[in-house]
Scaffold this active site. Structure first.
Site, PDB file in Angstrom:
ATOM      1  N   LYS A 123       0.775  -1.228  -0.037  1.00  0.00           N
ATOM      2  CA  LYS A 123       0.147   0.047  -0.134  1.00  0.00           C
ATOM      3  C   LYS A 123       1.025   1.312  -0.040  1.00  0.00           C
ATOM      4  O   LYS A 123       1.820   1.371   0.755  1.00  0.00           O
ATOM      5  CB  LYS A 123      -0.899   0.186   1.169  1.00  0.00           C
ATOM      6  CG  LYS A 123      -1.736   1.159   1.301  1.00  0.00           C
ATOM      7  CD  LYS A 123      -3.026   1.282   2.372  1.00  0.00           C
ATOM      8  CE  LYS A 123      -3.839   2.249   2.325  1.00  0.00           C
ATOM      9  NZ  LYS A 123      -4.961   2.287   3.431  1.00  0.00           N
ATOM     10  N   ASP A 228     -13.775   5.610   9.729  1.00  0.00           N
ATOM     11  CA  ASP A 228     -14.118   5.416   8.373  1.00  0.00           C
ATOM     12  C   ASP A 228     -14.623   3.678   7.972  1.00  0.00           C
ATOM     13  O   ASP A 228     -14.278   3.344   7.123  1.00  0.00           O
ATOM     14  CB  ASP A 228     -12.895   5.647   7.407  1.00  0.00           C
ATOM     15  CG  ASP A 228     -13.245   6.035   5.761  1.00  0.00           C
ATOM     16  OD1 ASP A 228     -14.719   6.333   5.709  1.00  0.00           O
ATOM     17  OD2 ASP A 228     -12.455   5.808   4.849  1.00  0.00           O
TER      18      ASP A 228
END
Length: 394
Positions: A123, A228
């Site tokens: 990532k 989130d």
């Protein structure tokens, strides 16, 4: 920008030495003077620095700034990518790089493998690419902080996510296994599953709903709010181990402490996102849901443990300031690892100006983790087999 490692096999040890020198010089210079690069690189006589700079510039790893007052270069995101991958290679956590399987607003997701052939996820945080751009244009909270930049904030995001993921993984939470991190990049385990947003039906929605709400409460009881928690950041496993182990949660840079001033609001937003998804996509409605004041009871302090592990209060304040500034503009400051997907639970994202590939000047602080001084073993380039593609990124 997209990760492109094609030039890596052609770079020499001297090239990486000069690239590292540019990174080190960026600590105190927006544009690193060529003479300083020569001095930091420390090549004998400085004879080969010019050739190295030329090769690095051709590969777009460094860039010359037009109309500068002196001759110098700045580090690009491509160069920052190469330095991180080189560090992973030196630590033997990355041997080969596969294809890109996801693009988020603030990150790129790539499949990689180590020397033993184990496939993992790389990532790459790229803050400032889309949703943070208006923060810098409109409010420019970095104006009085000469040592910060999007690359620096990307490194903070990666360090924060790795620290939270490691703490959660060690405490038995369903998250990917954190393997390594360097600069703005994280290596984690590859999850065999698909994002929950692709669910159109489920054999037992009440059990899945209950497990997700239990995760939110358990996380809060350990001192953290995800901030989130939605269908984009929950991966449904292809082969669930049990009724309580049907999913894995991803994306943690925006996590805040249970003691945060807005913790209750973020907690409610996470709960509402899950309730809204189950009602719209699965037709399941439940009046049984967690309430912050009633259910969030601290039993552990992972938020404190994470700060003790190296992510300091100073880093937390800098990163959370960027997050809060973005949220004030009505944007979602987090990325969702889906190709072409942008999502905000509260409202639709607004289009931002500027080109996606624009690079920002690097002014990152030379703290632990920025400069990796491992051996100069070159990156392996064996042929890479096609990785398994999950339904999330077909």
């Amino acid at each position: 920008m997209k990760l492109n490692t094609a030039a890596m096999r052609y770079l020499s040890n001297d090239d990486f030495r000069v690239l590292t020198a540019t990174e080190m010089g960026s600590k105190n210079h927006e544009i690193v003077p060529t003479t300083l690069i020569v001095q930091i690189a420390g090549l004998r006589g400085g004879a080969g620095v010019g050739n190295c700079i030329s090769e690095l510039a051709k590969a777009n790893l460094i860039a010359r700034v037009k109309n500068a007052k002196y001759d110098g270069y700045r580090l690009t995101y491509g160069g920052y990518d190469y330095l991180a991958i080189k560090a992973f290679s030196n630590r033997r956590t990355v041997y080969s790089v596969g294809n890109q399987i996801g693009v988020g607003k603030e990150s790129d997701i790539v499949v990689v493998a180590n020397e033993k052939g184990r496939k993992c996820v790389l990532k790459i945080h790229r803050l400032g690419r889309i949703s943070f751009r208006s923060v810098k244009n409109n409010r420019d909270y970095l104006r009085n902080r000469q040592s910060a930049s999007w690359m620096y904030l990307s490194r903070l995001a990666a360090q924060k996510e790795f620290a939270f993921m490691k703490a959660l993984y060690e405490n038995g939470f369903p998250v990917p296994e954190p393997i390594d991190y360097s600069r703005h990049c994280i290596i984690m385990s590859l999850i065999p599953g698909f994002p929950m947003r692709q669910l159109s039906s489920h054999e037992d929605p009440s059990a899945l709903y209950s497990s997700l709400m239990s995760f939110i409460v358990r996380l809060a009881n350990h001192g953290l709010i995800h901030c989130d928690f939605n269908e984009f950041n929950v991966m449904i496993l292809d082969e669930p181990k049990s009724e309580d182990e049907q999913f894995v949660v991803i994306d943690f840079p925006q996590c805040v402490s249970l003691d945060h001033v807005d913790a209750e609001r973020y907690f409610k937003r996470d709960v509402d996102c899950i309730r809204r998804f189950f009602e719209k996509k699965l037709g399941y409605v439940s009046e049984d849901y967690p309430i912050f004041q009633r259910d969030a009871k601290r039993v552990a302090s992972l938020d404190i443990d994470v700060q003790a592990s190296g992510f300091s209060k100073k880093m937390v304040k800098e990163f959370e300031k960027a997050i809060s500034e973005s949220r004030e503009k009505g944007e979602d400051a987090t990325d969702h690892e889906e190709i072409g997907e942008e999502h905000n639970c509260d409202e639709e994202d607004e289009e931002e100006g500027g080109e996606e590939g624009d690079e920002e000047d690097y002014k990152g602080e030379n703290e632990e983790g920025i400069i990796d001084r491992d051996d100069d073993r070159r990156l392996g380039t064996r042929d890479y087999e096609e990785p398994p593609v999950t339904t999330a990124v077909q």
